[in-house]
Design an enzyme around this catalytic site. Structure first.
Site, PDB file in Angstrom:
ATOM      1  CB  SER A   1      -0.930   0.008   1.220  1.00  0.00           C
ATOM      2  OG  SER A   1      -0.178   0.022   2.426  1.00  0.00           O
TER       3      SER A   1
ATOM      4  N   GLY B   1       4.186   3.847  -1.304  1.00  0.00           N
ATOM      5  CA  GLY B   1       4.489   4.473  -2.587  1.00  0.00           C
ATOM      6  C   GLY B   1       5.151   3.522  -3.566  1.00  0.00           C
ATOM      7  CB  ILE B   2       8.325   1.613  -3.490  1.00  0.00           C
ATOM      8  CG1 ILE B   2       9.243   2.834  -3.663  1.00  0.00           C
ATOM      9  CG2 ILE B   2       8.925   0.399  -4.188  1.00  0.00           C
ATOM     10  CD1 ILE B   2      10.625   2.670  -3.061  1.00  0.00           C
TER      11      ILE B   2
ATOM     12  CE1 TYR C   1      15.199   1.716   5.186  1.00  0.00           C
ATOM     13  CE2 TYR C   1      17.191   2.547   4.142  1.00  0.00           C
ATOM     14  CZ  TYR C   1      15.879   2.106   4.049  1.00  0.00           C
ATOM     15  OH  TYR C   1      15.245   2.062   2.814  1.00  0.00           O
TER      16      TYR C   1
END
Length: 232
Positions: free
Chosen positions: A10, A12-13, A142
């Site tokens: 759901s 953007g990418i 990250y």
């Protein structure tokens, strides 16, 4: 009809990946964790289905696989991002970053690989990042998680290659999504100027790479980086 599972579908990418796959004739399962309304609307738009999944949860992944036992493509796209000085990262934030990206890919692959192995066909595409290749200041957790996905991809590709299953990794560069909402216009302009193609990427730039990796028959264990030349 071929079935594709896309976690984080759901976002953007993720939504661009889902649309691109549907355009190529895939039946797409839009996996989501928080954005139910967006995921359901997207699924209706592309003729797919939406499915709530927290990839941190091993049992949830197994349950999903029991609902879609003949999926021949798994896109591990679910992710979270955070910018923070290393000394300010809490143990929970560190563990959760790894839980979503690394454990999530493990749980989903563990759930969906058995049917691929039985069928002797399938493709897995893991979404990493350029920061998993080069590292990013203020994003140690990250960068660590995304680097781990690259190692995961290469090792798993060697193991399941004899079963005619491909495993590849997409490492996007700076992409214009909600993850850049905290950046000023000047900062975005500076990032674009650092990119040889002189622009930021779009979610569809990433989706094109996913399509290629998903359908290529003699490509496995590779890292494809749609980054406009940001790293060379």
């Amino acid at each position: 009809m071929k079935t594709a599972i896309v976690t984080g579908g759901s976002g953007g990418i993720g939504s661009a990946i889902c649309r691109a796959l549907a355009e190529k004739g895939w039946h797409v399962v839009v996996g989501y964790h928080h954005n139910a309304q967006t995921a359901k609307a997207l699924a209706a738009e592309i003729g797919g289905v939406s499915y709530e999944i927290d990839v941190r949860n091993c049992e949830a992944a197994q349950q999903m696989a029991s609902q879609f036992p003949y999926a021949s493509l798994l896109v591990n796209n679910a992710g979270v991002a955070q910018q923070k000085l290393f000394g300010d990262i809490t143990p929970f934030e560190w563990a959760d970053m790894l839980a979503v990206h690394v454990n999530g890919a493990y749980h989903m692959c563990r759930a969906f690989l058995p049917s691929m192995i039985r069928e002797k066909r399938g493709s897995i595409v893991n979404i990493s990042s350029i920061w998993g290749i080069t590292g990013a200041s203020c994003e140690v957790h990250y960068s660590t998680a995304k680097a781990a996905l690259i190692g995961f991809t290469k090792a798993l590709a060697k193991e399941v290659g004899p079963s005619n299953i491909t495993v590849n990794c997409i490492a996007p560069g700076v992409i214009e999504t909600a993850m850049l909402d905290g950046f000023t216009a000047e900062e975005k302009k500076a990032l674009a100027e650092e990119t040889p193609l002189m622009r930021l990427g779009t979610p569809y730039d990433v989706a094109e790479a996913v399509l290629y990796a998903a359908e290529a028959k003699f490509l496995t264990g590779q890292v494809i980086s749609p980054c406009g030349g940001f790293i060379v």
